[in-house]
Design an enzyme around this catalytic site. Structure first.
Site, PDB file in Angstrom:
ATOM      1  N   CYS A 254       0.830  -1.189   0.000  1.00  0.00           N
ATOM      2  CA  CYS A 254       0.000   0.000   0.000  1.00  0.00           C
ATOM      3  C   CYS A 254       0.873   1.251   0.000  1.00  0.00           C
ATOM      4  O   CYS A 254       1.943   1.267   0.595  1.00  0.00           O
ATOM      5  CB  CYS A 254      -0.871   0.027   1.244  1.00  0.00           C
ATOM      6  SG  CYS A 254      -1.993  -1.357   1.337  1.00  0.00           S
TER       7      CYS A 254
ATOM      8  N   CYS B 174       2.426  -8.461   7.203  1.00  0.00           N
ATOM      9  CA  CYS B 174       1.031  -8.642   7.509  1.00  0.00           C
ATOM     10  C   CYS B 174       0.810  -9.998   8.154  1.00  0.00           C
ATOM     11  O   CYS B 174       1.620 -10.896   8.040  1.00  0.00           O
ATOM     12  CB  CYS B 174       0.202  -8.575   6.248  1.00  0.00           C
ATOM     13  SG  CYS B 174       0.129  -6.936   5.602  1.00  0.00           S
TER      14      CYS B 174
HETATM   15  S1  SF4 Z   1      -0.810  -1.329   7.028  1.00  0.00           S
HETATM   16 FE1  SF4 Z   1      -1.205  -2.944   5.574  1.00  0.00          FE
HETATM   17  S2  SF4 Z   1      -3.310  -2.640   4.892  1.00  0.00           S
HETATM   18 FE2  SF4 Z   1      -2.734  -0.882   6.066  1.00  0.00          FE
HETATM   19  S3  SF4 Z   1      -2.199   0.511   4.578  1.00  0.00           S
HETATM   20 FE3  SF4 Z   1      -0.302  -0.491   5.150  1.00  0.00          FE
HETATM   21  S4  SF4 Z   1      -0.043  -2.270   3.882  1.00  0.00           S
HETATM   22 FE4  SF4 Z   1      -2.109  -1.455   3.581  1.00  0.00          FE
END
Ligand code: SF4
Ligand code: SF4
Lengths: 552, 423
Positions: free
Chosen positions: B212, B238
């Site tokens: 992201c 994640c």
């Molecule tokens: S923490 Fe994970 S889901 Fe949230 S914005 Fe960043 S990569 Fe995307």
């Protein structure tokens, strides 16, 4: 008009180079998006739904033909052939590429323009009455002081990371056309007992999810102390404004939660410390800036009147344009002309490159090279000789800019909504277009008279729906779009926030609902002279509610 | 749906199955990625195999394999709503160029977003929860629907993966297929070249591992590609696996001195106040305002050099008469977007004429240092590497002339001396 000297030019050049460096670091990846974001925002660069959006400041809405031609050039070269004029008297380009932005800023600098502080949590472009320096009802032209505020607030080191954005609006006339009571700070020209001209200072107004009417914090601040007074307000806000919740961070919430008296006490205590210090504005300097805004050399002895009734018979469209798009000028023989950017079925506030070029040509030839952007998303030729009106009109017709609907039901303020804005919960432009089509008949519009419709695509209220006579707010309900209608808002000196009239409507039902409201007004008005808002104030919401929802 | 759920509940570890998997792993040449995938898609798990792709910097190879074997294989893409526009464009590019027929975007539940992330800033405060609602939750119902998943994992990437086989059985009895298990970095690149695969638009800009937008930054030459993800946050990956498994970011080499003052990084005699420190005996500590006020007498009796730490929201007025007690005052900027410290600095320098060290601590970055300086800050504790370099090379991004009188050191310039200033 204000002209840059070497210092101003060097400043903008320095800022452009600084931002070019930041863009380069972002492109190379040295800056992450989260580090780059506040920097680009400080320079008017947003990341929108489809692309970057660049917002360029038009200080207090004043510009000349060279600058307008530059916008046309940018639209043609770096964008998709059009620009969008905003309710903050700025212009936005919706499709620039990040790597082109430094070049665009360089082009702007060559005509003394920039994008500094058009977004971010800093002091934004100061807006002003679009008829400043021309209007018959004006006490004083607010633009010299607006220019001084622009300079003082540019890259102010203490106030660059405020709790939230900060907007100042000014008017030099008692009839408020700049919505100053709906800004963080509103300044209205005032005279004291001795006959000196100074400023009423209003604080804590705003729209958004919590609309508030500003409160009078000081009824007379002379020019001399104005910057010191503003700095006092800014410091109190910077230190005590809420930072825990983005939606409670505007100064309106601080004033509301702490109470005007508390804030006033803090501001006055701060003012007592800084008053008479380095920010004291010498009268000669005010004079020097004022000289830039000296009225043009008006001709005398030309026609001072135009027989609108006669013209209307000969050419009804021209007659309507004269009726609605002309504002009286303080100089006999002159008028201010509103160029409507609200063609029926168009996107409010949009202008193509060719139209911008055409407007620049007209301004150069017939309007002392001056143009304005109004917060109602129209353009203005502030000084046009009455004897030139027909020629100007014909030129506008050729550019498809001669819609005679200023102030009428189709002169709709509308935010970009779901079509461009990543925050939107509903479409807004298509709603404006549908309402425009419904009321396309010029005779009908003229019969309805002054009526302000404003549309926002979400609770952030960029379309100012709270202060519309008829406001429309798009919300998301159960996966679909629903439109709430508010009645009775007013952005002028009679400031009021519109009230929600009842349950919302589906998009397709909105034009009919508006028509029902309008028909109710027409049936109930005392005469054609009683405007919608006046009738609403007299009648209250009951007849409108009944017409919309039946007698439940 | 009912049948799928039933299938799921019946799926339990199965000895035969795991033996079968072992055998499968012997069947293929190490580099026969297509063979592995074809076997999985056509023979082992027909109609029961899918892939999750991040459409990141090195997703193209696996997707190219998919296109060769079965372009209608479901390819799930986590549309977190936080991707770079370039990534979204890349999805379209790959779809078109490779002829992928079944790319499915999975969106987070709008109710979850509304409830947990109404401002869109959750990634900043709590990236784990952000990933949970944007990735883990949306993916869960999908994973239940398939018996096997294709991943892009490679042995070389981490130590644990040194033994990565082509086929694996997971604890819930699903099959993971890793066609690229034996590919090295060079193999991946060669494959891309050989097949003319389009690069992710951000790859050439220094992004090697792309997730992201808010959580991705650039990695330096030679740095682990995944060091760019969640840089600066204490978060490694994640809670889900597939393409997101990553190495651990290599910690930045701690620079020796972090205090920048008078044009150089110098040793810092001061330390942060700690619980258990004693007001009477402390030396070279930045004492928080609240601690100082609670023990004022003791601190005033203490003759050792002391500093003061002013946090946002604390009023410098409260310690006005004791300012001369401190040889250093640290102003805390917990986030560079919190501008309260600027007012504190100006009050110290201009109103109270404090002439000791005023230092900025916290989120001190190159783009804000010029502003801090103008407000009276004269020392900076810098831990951000690019900022450090900018200071060392004396190239702070600054506009060097000013429109407003601020501070005590600036001099009037230009034609309007009441307003205009320079250093
Ligand atoms: S923490 Fe994970 S889901 Fe949230 S914005 Fe960043 S990569 Fe995307
Ligand atoms: S009102 Fe909402 S939808 Fe419209 S421009 Fe503002 S944020 Fe976007």
């Amino acid at each position: 008009m204000y002209r840059y000297d070497e210092f101003d030019a060097a400043f903008v050049e320095g800022r452009t180079a600084q931002f070019a460096d930041q863009v380069a670091r972002r492109l190379s990846g040295e800056l992450s998006e989260d580090q780059f974001r506040p920097l680009r925002l400080m320079n008017g660069l947003y990341l929108q739904l489809h692309a970057y959006m660049l917002r360029i400041a038009v200080p207090y809405g004043t510009l000349n033909s060279r600058q307008m031609r530059k916008f046309a050039h940018i639209a043609r070269t770096y964008d998709r052939g059009y620009g969008h004029f905003t309710t903050r008297q700025n212009i936005q380009f919706n499709w620039p590429k990040l790597r082109d932005v430094p070049a665009i800023l360089g082009e702007l600098a060559s005509v003394e323009m920039h994008a500094i502080q058009t977004s971010g949590n800093c002091i934004r472009n100061t807006t002003a009455d679009q008829f400043a320096g021309a209007a018959a009802d004006e006490i004083i032209d607010p633009r010299p002081i607006a220019e001084i505020i622009r300079q003082w607030s540019s890259l102010h080191p203490e106030f660059t990371y405020l709790p939230r954005k900060f907007k100042i609006a000014m008017t030099g006339a008692p009839n408020d056309r700049a919505a100053i009571r709906f800004h963080d700070i509103g300044l209205q020209a005032a005279t004291n007992g001795a006959g000196d001209i100074g400023w009423e200072v209003w604080v804590g107004g705003g729209l958004g999810r919590t609309p508030m009417i500003a409160k009078l914090i000081n009824s007379f601040v002379p020019n001399e102390h104005l910057l010191a007074y503003l700095e006092s307000i800014m410091r109190v806000y910077n230190r005590y404004g809420r930072r825990d919740n983005k939606y409670k961070a505007r100064i309106k919430i601080l004033v509301h939660e702490e109470g005007l008296e508390t804030i006033k006490g803090q501001v006055e205590a701060e003012f007592a410390e800084v008053r008479g210090g380095v920010l004291t504005l010498p009268a000669e300097e005010v004079d020097r800036i004022t000289a830039y805004f000296a009225p043009p050399e008006f001709k005398t002895g030309t026609a001072t009147k135009i027989d609108v009734a006669y013209e209307s018979i000969i050419d009804p469209a021209y007659g309507r344009w004269l009726d609605h798009n002309i504002n009286s000028h303080r100089q006999p023989g002159y008028a201010s002309v509103t160029i409507s950017l609200k063609p029926i079925g168009g996107a409010p506030g949009d202008a193509t490159d060719a139209q911008m070029d055409a407007v620049a040509d007209i301004a150069e030839r017939y309007a002392f090279d001056e143009l304005r952007v109004s917060h109602e998303q129209n353009l203005v030729l502030p000084h046009v000789a009455i004897s030139d009106l027909r020629t100007v009109y014909d030129a506008l017709v050729a550019a498809q800019l001669a819609e005679g609907n200023a102030g009428l039901i189709t002169d709709i303020i509308c935010c970009p909504g779901m079509d461009f804005c990543s925050l939107a919960t509903a479409r807004s432009i298509p709603i404006a277009q549908e309402i425009g089509r419904k009321f396309a008949s010029a005779e009908r519009q003229a019969d309805i008279g002054d009526l302000k419709i404003k549309i926002s695509g979400c609770i952030n209220a960029c379309g100012h729906h709270h202060v519309a006579h008829i406001g429309i707010l798009g919300v998301e309900k159960k996966g679909g779009e629903l439109y709430q209608i508010t009645l009775g808002g007013d952005a002028t000196e009679n400031a009021s926030v519109g009230k929600i009239i009842g349950p919302g409507f589906e998009a397709e039902q909105v034009p009919d609902a508006i028509e029902t409201l309008v028909d109710t007004y027409i049936a109930r008005r005392t005469s054609a002279d009683e405007s919608f808002i006046a009738a609403y104030r007299r009648l209250g919401e009951a007849p409108f509610k009944e017409a919309l929802y039946g007698n439940a | 749906m009912a049948t799928l759920n039933m299938l799921h509940s019946e799926r339990k570890p199965d000895k035969l199955r795991s033996l079968g998997i072992l055998a499968l792993n012997g069947m293929f040449d190490e580099m026969d990625a297509v063979g592995v995938l074809r076997q999985a898609a056509q023979d082992i798990l027909p109609g029961d195999l899918a892939i999750v792709s991040s459409f990141g910097a090195d997703s193209a190879v696996l997707l190219h394999l998919v296109a060769q074997v079965d372009p209608s294989l479901p390819v799930y893409f986590l549309e977190t709503g936080k991707h770079f526009p370039e990534t979204l464009a890349y999805v379209e590019t790959l779809k078109k160029q490779l002829g992928l027929m079944n790319v499915i975007a999975i969106h987070p539940d709008p109710a979850d977003i509304k409830r947990f992330d109404p401002t869109g800033e959750l990634w900043e405060t709590d990236p784990d929860s952000c990933c949970h609602i944007r990735k883990t939750e949306p993916l869960e119902p999908i994973t239940e629907q398939f018996g096997g998943w294709v991943t892009g994992r490679k042995r070389f990437q981490t130590k644990e993966r040194g033994v990565l086989p082509h086929f694996e059985l997971t604890s819930d009895d699903r099959i993971k297929v890793n066609p690229l298990a034996y590919f090295s970095d060079a193999d991946v690149n060669q494959y891309k070249i050989d097949h003319g695969l389009p690069e992710h638009p951000l790859f050439s800009m220094g992004y090697k591992s792309i997730g992201c937008a808010p959580c991705t930054s650039v990695v330096a030459e030679g740095e682990d590609p995944r060091a760019g993800r969640w840089r600066g946050l204490n978060k490694k990956e994640c809670g889900i696996h597939f393409d997101f498994n990553g190495a651990i970011a290599s910690p930045m080499n701690a620079a020796k001195f972090t205090l920048y003052k008078d044009g150089a990084f110098i040793a810092d005699p001061f330390h942060a106040w700690e619980d258990g420190d004693d007001a009477a005996t402390a030396r070279y500590k930045h004492v928080p305002v609240t601690v100082f006020l609670a023990n004022r007498e003791a601190f005033l009796d203490n003759q050792a050099p002391l500093g003061l730490l002013v946090s946002p929201g604390e009023k410098i007025e409260d310690v006005e008469q004791d300012l001369s007690r401190f040889s250093s005052i640290a102003i805390k900027f917990p986030a560079f977007t919190d501008g309260r410290g600027y007012s504190t600095a100006r009050l110290l320098a201009e109103r109270y004429h404090y002439d000791g060290e005023i230092r900025a601590v916290g989120d001190v970055l190159q783009d804000q240092i010029p502003l801090m300086r103008r407000c009276g800050v004269n020392a900076f504790v810098v831990t951000h590497q690019p900022t450090r370099e900018a200071l060392e090379e004396n190239r702070l991004p600054e506009v060097a002339i000013f429109y407003q009188p601020v501070g005590i050191a600036e001099v009037p310039v230009g034609t309007r001396p009441y307003l205009r200033r320079a250093h």
